[in-house]
Scaffold this motif. Structure first.
Motif, PDB file in Angstrom:
ATOM      1  N   ILE A  38       0.812  -1.216   0.000  1.00 15.11           N
ATOM      2  CA  ILE A  38       0.000   0.000   0.000  1.00 15.11           C
ATOM      3  C   ILE A  38       0.842   1.261   0.000  1.00 15.11           C
ATOM      4  N   ASP A  82       1.009   3.984  -2.922  1.00  8.03           N
ATOM      5  CA  ASP A  82       0.670   5.367  -2.586  1.00  8.03           C
ATOM      6  C   ASP A  82       1.790   6.316  -3.017  1.00  8.03           C
ATOM      7  N   VAL A 106      -5.495   4.112  -3.533  1.00  4.48           N
ATOM      8  CA  VAL A 106      -5.764   2.925  -2.726  1.00  4.48           C
ATOM      9  C   VAL A 106      -6.952   3.222  -1.824  1.00  4.48           C
ATOM     10  N   HIS A 107      -7.903   2.307  -1.787  1.00  2.00           N
ATOM     11  CA  HIS A 107      -9.084   2.454  -0.945  1.00  2.00           C
ATOM     12  C   HIS A 107      -9.256   1.187  -0.115  1.00  2.00           C
ATOM     13  N   VAL A 139      -8.279   0.948   8.620  1.00  2.00           N
ATOM     14  CA  VAL A 139      -7.198   1.938   8.640  1.00  2.00           C
ATOM     15  C   VAL A 139      -6.317   1.718   9.857  1.00  2.00           C
ATOM     16  N   SER A 181      -3.089   8.671   7.413  1.00  2.00           N
ATOM     17  CA  SER A 181      -3.672   7.359   7.123  1.00  2.00           C
ATOM     18  C   SER A 181      -5.184   7.419   6.932  1.00  2.00           C
ATOM     19  N   TRP A 223      -7.201   6.756   3.507  1.00  2.00           N
ATOM     20  CA  TRP A 223      -7.597   5.471   2.929  1.00  2.00           C
ATOM     21  C   TRP A 223      -9.017   5.086   3.311  1.00  2.00           C
TER      22      TRP A 223
END
Length: 411
Positions: free
Chosen positions: A292, A296, A302-303, A325, A343, A346
């Motif tokens: 991730i 990023d 990114v989800h 998260v 963070s 996300w």
């Protein structure tokens, strides 16, 4: 005109006595009209007495969340408790699910509504849901899910994905998928072109043809690992480039990206960025994670999502994307203020109140008046401690919870 007064917002960085970065906050009154933020006043100024006023009692406002990988049609929520039936392999699990979903079809709307309520209570006002389209269930689950979403249209927006859980290249599934797209689904789904469909190119070709036919975005479940999964993503981007389908697709799970050498991860990340292909992760404990932070750093969107929860696949989960998260922050050892604060993106679809450098960026005039209200000092604390979501506002209207209880408010 409506006013939301005494709202705590993050406004920048400040340095503590021991030299650490902390988040600076202040209090504001927010003017709302037609669902948008139209004015922002410091708390020291008054608000017009003739306007409607809602007191936030000093609670911190953060952006609402997006639940980006879910299965509203599969949950047992609202039914009596039962754990998962043990099976020997994936084939048995799929066979059991096919039988069970047929039995559960009459309660699809009821169960989906229960799941939506749970997800909403945790702060998500957008849900991306995959809905089984297969020879066993036909469009019955789709009908129930669409009816449930209609009940919550004031609070929830949704992507509804026609999902070929039992394979796209079998029986009448392509025909059923097209019927689903004609009857309310707005995205085309896919599943393991190698592991399930046994034909990577043919599966991806059919998926893209359907997307073009309905001018629809795509989200492909990809559990196929290692170099097979890597090849599948790389090949999908060939189709994206040929069809000029940039910024219109996503790969869910994508464990494979974390299972190949870093030089290949970086090369794939570049292609993902160039083609606007997003990655959806559920932060599982039992599988490899896509890289991730590397994705990023390369500008790949990114989800996170909670996947299905409390269903025939797993009894676990609570529909809280913030928990995902927090879990990733723990796995990646994000414990500093700025890293924790960052963070949150996300869960929010990329929105954060501050940049890494502490520059103010949200909310601004003309932004949607959509907020989660929590009793916390900063977004960093929200990620680390996962406080109770006191209330949720969507486009200027309260859609869950209440701000009526008093909180200590220190100016």
């Amino acid at each position: 005109m409506k006013w939301l007064k005494n709202v705590k917002l993050e406004v920048g960085n400040q340095i503590s006595e021991d030299g650490l970065i902390e988040t600076k906050t202040d209090f504001f009154h927010l003017g709302i009209n037609e669902g948008k933020l139209v004015e922002q006043r410091h708390y020291s100024k008054n608000v017009p007495e003739q306007d409607e006023v809602i007191d936030a009692n000093g609670l911190l406002a953060i952006p609402t969340f997006k639940e980006m990988h879910n299965h509203l049609d599969k949950t047992y929520l609202s039914l009596d408790w039962k754990a998962c039936k043990p099976v020997k392999n994936l084939k048995e699990r799929l066979a059991f699910e096919a039988q069970e979903l047929s039995d559960l079809a009459p309660s699809a709307k009821q169960r989906a509504m229960s799941m939506i309520e749970k997800i909403l209570s945790n702060g998500s006002t957008h849900i991306r849901t995959h809905v089984n389209i297969d020879p066993y269930i036909g469009l019955k689950n789709l009908e129930g899910v669409l009816e449930a979403l209609e009940e919550y249209k004031h609070a929830i927006t949704a992507d509804v994905i026609a999902f070929p859980q039992h394979g796209l290249l079998r029986d009448d599934v392509p025909k059923l998928m097209r019927e689903a797209m004609q009857n309310g689904a707005n995205m085309v789904g896919g599943l393991d072109p190698a592991g399930i469909d046994r034909s990577i190119e043919k599966s991806l070709y059919e998926t893209m043809e359907m997307a073009i036919e309905f001018n629809a975005d795509v989200d492909i479940h990809l559990h196929d690992g290692g170099h097979v999964g890597y090849y599948t993503i790389d090949k999908w981007m060939d189709f994206v480039e040929e069809a000029n389908w940039q910024n219109r697709s996503a790969i869910s799970h994508a464990f494979c990206i974390g299972e190949v050498p870093e030089i290949q991860q970086k090369a794939l990340a570049e292609r993902l960025k160039e083609n606007g292909v997003a990655i959806m992760s559920t932060i599982p404990l039992t599988k490899s994670l896509p890289p991730i932070e590397l994705l990023d750093d390369h500008g790949v969107n990114v989800h996170l999502g909670c996947d299905g929860f409390y269903d025939s696949w797993s009894p676990h989960g609570n529909g809280d994307v913030l928990e995902k998260v927090q879990k990733f922050a723990q796995i990646s050892r994000r414990s500093e203020e700025v890293l924790l604060r960052e963070s949150l993106k996300w869960a929010t679809g990329g929105i954060t109140a501050l940049t890494k450098d502490g520059e103010y960026r949200w909310p601004k005039i003309e932004d949607d008046a959509s907020f989660i209200f929590v009793d916390a000092s900063s977004s960093a604390e929200v990620v680390a401690r996962r406080p109770y979501r006191k209330a949720i506002m969507k486009n200027g209207e309260m859609v869950y919870g209440s701000l009526s209880e008093s909180f200590e408010y220190i100016k």
